[in-house]
Every structure is written in C-alpha cells, then in structure tokens.
Design a protein around this motif. Structure first.
Motif, short mmCIF file in Angstrom:
data_model
loop_
_atom_site.label_atom_id
_atom_site.label_comp_id
_atom_site.label_asym_id
_atom_site.label_seq_id
_atom_site.Cartn_x
_atom_site.Cartn_y
_atom_site.Cartn_z
N SER A 268 0.75 -1.32 -0.16
CA SER A 268 -0.18 -0.03 -0.08
C SER A 268 0.98 1.20 -0.11
CB SER A 268 -1.00 0.10 1.17
OG SER A 268 -1.08 -0.94 1.82
N ALA A 269 2.01 1.30 0.68
CA ALA A 269 2.93 2.49 0.82
C ALA A 269 3.30 2.54 -0.83
CB ALA A 269 3.85 2.10 1.68
N GLN A 270 3.86 1.62 -1.27
CA GLN A 270 4.28 1.59 -2.54
C GLN A 270 3.00 2.26 -3.61
OE1 GLN A 270 4.83 -1.94 -4.67
NE2 GLN A 270 6.93 -1.47 -5.49
N ASN A 271 1.97 1.96 -3.38
CA ASN A 271 0.72 2.58 -4.40
C ASN A 271 0.52 3.77 -3.96
OD1 ASN A 271 0.66 -0.05 -5.54
ND2 ASN A 271 -0.95 -0.68 -4.24
N GLN A 272 0.69 4.20 -2.81
CA GLN A 272 0.59 5.58 -2.14
C GLN A 272 1.43 6.41 -2.24
OE1 GLN A 272 -1.15 5.44 1.72
NE2 GLN A 272 -2.70 4.03 1.31
#
Ligand SMILES: Cc1cc2nc3c(=O)[nH]c(=O)nc-3n(C[C@H](O)[C@H](O)[C@H](O)COP(=O)(O)OP(=O)(O)OC[C@H]3O[C@@H](n4cnc5c(N)ncnc54)[C@H](O)[C@@H]3O)c2cc1C
Length: 393
Positions: A268-272
């Motif tokens: 999720s951090a990578q997406n955000q």
C-alpha cells in the motif's frame, strides 16, 4: 540442642509462606537463612513492585521434566487464594499486562505481609545462620549450625535456585537432595538476557534502549511481547521468556511485525507514495535509528519504493517477519530471574512435596524442577508449593 517440629531452610517466598502455614496449625517452626537480609528476591522483584502472581496462572505456564507435577499444588492453593490474602492485608495492586499483578507501592508490602503471617503463627526466623551438617535421626533430622545444634521432625528445603548469588543464592538445596539420594536435574539460567556474537554486538551497540514489538520463537514455543536492545545484548520480556526454552547453539526467530502483514503495508505504501524510500516507509512502524541499522544488517537496499519489483517487497517483509538470530549465550546466573532444572520431581510427592523415600524431608519453591514463565508464575509456585507443604509438615 533446640527441638522444633519444623525447620525451614531458606527465608524466601516459599520458605516464609510454608512456615506461616505450618505455624497456623500449631507446629513449632524455625526458619533458618544464611543471608543477613531476608526476602532479597521479593524486594527486587518486578522492579521493586513484586509481580506476586498472575491471574491466568495454570500448569501450562511452567517448565519441568514432569509437567504434571505442579498441577496438584497449583490447584489446591491458587492465585485467587493468594490474591485473597493480599486483599486481607489491604495491599494495593494493579494488573500491569497479561494478568500480571504488581503492588501499587512496593514489594516491601508483600515481604511485610509474609513476616506478619509468620509472626502471627509463631514461626521464628533466624538470619545469618550457616548450616554445616544435616543428619537423619530416628525422629527426624539433626542440624549443626553456626548458632548451635537444632533438631526437627520435618525439614523443609526452600533455598531457591542459583540465580543472583549476590542475593544469597546457593546450591545448598541441591546438595541436600544429593546427600539423601535424590536426583537433581541439570540446572541452567532462565528468564535471562541473551549475549551476542561480536558481529551482532557491534552492529546493535548503537541501538541500546530501543524496544520493538516482537514474537520470539524457539523450539515450538513463541512469546509475543517486546524485545529490548541493550549495551550488553538483547533483553526485554519476549527475550527473557524465550531464553528459558533456548538451547546453546540454536537460533531464535523474531517476527518484528507480529500483529500484521508487513508485505501488505509496504505494497500500500508503494501504491500511495512510490517515490518514498523504503526506510521512510518502514519508519512508520519502527524507530528511525533501528531502520537505519537494520536495512544493511539484513542485506536490504534502501531505494524508492517504485523500484521494488516482483517478489522484492516480499523479501523485505520476510526479513522482518523472520529475523533469525543465533545468540552467543546468556548473561547467566548473575542476572537470571530463575534457575531451570533442580530437584527431580519424580522423587517428590506432588501432594505434599515430601521426598518419597525420605520421611520428613520436603523441597518447595524454585529449588524444585518447576520453573515458571515471566509474569508472576514463579512466585505463585512458591506460594502453592509452600502452602501444600505447610499443611502436612
Ligand atoms: C531480579 C529478580 C526479579 C524477579 N521478579 C519476579 C517477579 O516479579 N515475579 C515472580 O513471580 N518471580 C520473580 N522472580 C523469581 C522469584 O523471585 C523466585 O522464583 C522466588 O523468589 C523463588 O522463591 P524461593 O522461596 O524458592 O527462593 P528464594 O526467594 O530465592 O529464597 C531462597 C532463600 O534461601 C536462602 N538460602 C540460600 N542458600 C542458603 C543456605 N545455604 N542456607 C540458608 N539459607 C539459604 C536465601 O538467602 C534466600 O533467602 C524474580 C527473580 C529475580 C532474581
């Protein structure tokens, strides 16, 4: 020669409790201790607040070659019985975590309670008294001591384990067991910090004082509490707990993200925030200082998250979920809270704590091969085993 019904050797938790119980039954009781100040471990325990029992204490919380041995005593004198006594004395206490009960004020409250119980029951306590010889007699035992000769019908050995020699710990109880033909299971330090190999020690030296949530696992046992980096090695509740299950040479696995899925979080951090560095993403969950040390130590690069492809984030996550550490050893008896092993329970009655083949000889508390987890269990064993013996000596 001074004659008593009962002589208890060791004025610690188990010995004082047993003495008071026996005294209440009208038995004449003398407690002998070689230390100047008694109850040293009680006073030091729980950081000075004595974690005197655990609300959830059950036989599963104890290690022994014979895991059934402790069941009878623990069920006959339970944590609720001891809590009742603490309530009777108006001692204020609180649950810190996981059922662990601590005094609000001071461990002195517990020691004073035990001494009052002894006093009320007429049990005397003699300190700074070395015992130099014990012989079996027709009616019991004869003791030669620095303060003269004593005789008793029942002899209760409550001299504890080997940890913290500064507080009066000695191998006396094991020697008495051997003198009377009882086997002693090999002893080793338990509930003790790990020391590290030079490489790990050098890497972690700067992390002293940092604690992390973790699940520590070894030999099919896991504890979910925290770990603490110290200037000597690794400590904290999860480490102390697992140290009792660890054998030299083995690795301990630490899950450093024990209550979630780090991979999902990183995805999720990578997406955000694809341009954020891995270290920045991890700093959401761990102290920055730890992340800076951990990434190179675990062989991980620190790149913008968008550069992690395929299984690379999974590999990062695995490194934190499955950190394998081979301790160099433990700090040993000097700082251990308990001693594993001790007088072989197969040679003791679980109903009375008496040696099956030596009429009148009893072993209670930590000297016996019953060792509790961290969290008030060791004192509960002292109370339960002391109480049981106190009913029959
Ligand atoms: C720093 C520390 C903190 C701890 N904190 C907790 C805690 O919060 N909760 C918990 O459940 N457990 C705790 N423990 C463990 C707990 O203190 C012990 O398991 C418990 O005290 C054992 O009781 P015992 O009566 O068998 O032995 P002890 O309390 O050790 O008493 C043994 C007594 O025997 C005496 N003795 C020894 N050798 C001789 C001899 N040759 N002649 C005469 N007397 C002798 C000693 O002087 C001592 O007074 C802690 C231990 C330590 C070291």
């Amino acid at each position: 020669m001074i004659q008593k019904d009962v002589i208890v050797v060791g004025a610690g938790a188990a010995g004082l409790f047993c003495a008071a119980e026996a005294g209440k039954r009208g038995r004449s009781v003398l407690v002998i201790d070689h230390a100047k100040r008694i109850g040293g471990k009680i006073l030091m325990s729980g950081g000075g607040r004595c974690n005197f029992t655990n609300m959830y204490a059950s036989p599963e919380n104890f290690l022994s070659d014979n895991p059934h041995y402790c069941k009878s005593a623990l069920s006959r004198y339970t944590q609720w019985d001891f809590i009742g006594l603490v309530n009777d004395y108006g001692i204020a206490y609180h649950e810190k975590t996981l059922g662990q009960l601590f005094c609000d004020n001071s461990a002195k409250d517990i020691l004073n309670m035990l001494l009052k119980e002894c006093d009320k029951a007429g049990a005397q306590v003699k300190t700074q008294c070395e015992i130099t010889d014990i012989q079996k007699t027709v009616n019991g035992f004869a003791l030669t001591t620095a303060h003269g000769d004593f005789a008793c019908g029942s002899l209760v050995v409550a001299t504890g384990g080997l940890s913290m020699p500064k507080l009066g710990a000695s191998p006396f109880g094991y020697k008495v067991a051997e003198q009377f033909g009882l086997a002693v299971k090999p002893t080793r330090a338990g509930l003790v910090p790990f020391t590290l190999h030079d490489h790990d020690k050098a890497v972690f030296a700067d992390l002293s004082g940092i604690s992390l949530d973790a699940r520590a696992s070894c030999n099919d046992t896991s504890f979910n509490e925290n770990i603490l980096f110290t200037h000597r090695g690794l400590s904290g509740p999860a480490v102390l707990q697992i140290s009792s299950f660890w054998e030299p040479g083995q690795a301990v696995e630490f899950d450093l993200f024990p209550n979630g899925d780090l991979h999902q979080e990183l995805v999720s951090a990578q997406n955000q925030s694809p341009d954020a560095q891995l270290a920045t993403a991890l700093a959401k969950y761990y102290p920055k200082r730890y992340v800076q040390t951990a990434l190179p130590y675990l062989g991980l690069d620190n790149k913008p998250l968008k550069q992690y492809q395929g299984k690379q984030l999974q590999q990062v996550s695995d490194a934190f979920h499955h950190w394998q550490l081979k301790p160099n050893g433990t700090e040993g008896y000097r700082t251990a809270e308990v001693t594993l092993g001790g007088v072989d329970t197969n040679q003791l009655s679980s109903k009375t704590m008496m040696a099956k083949d030596v009429e009148g000889l009893y072993f209670i508390g930590e000297v016996v091969d019953v060792t509790g987890w961290l969290g008030g269990y060791n004192f509960q064993w002292a109370w339960s085993s002391g109480w049981v013996a106190g009913q029959v000596v």
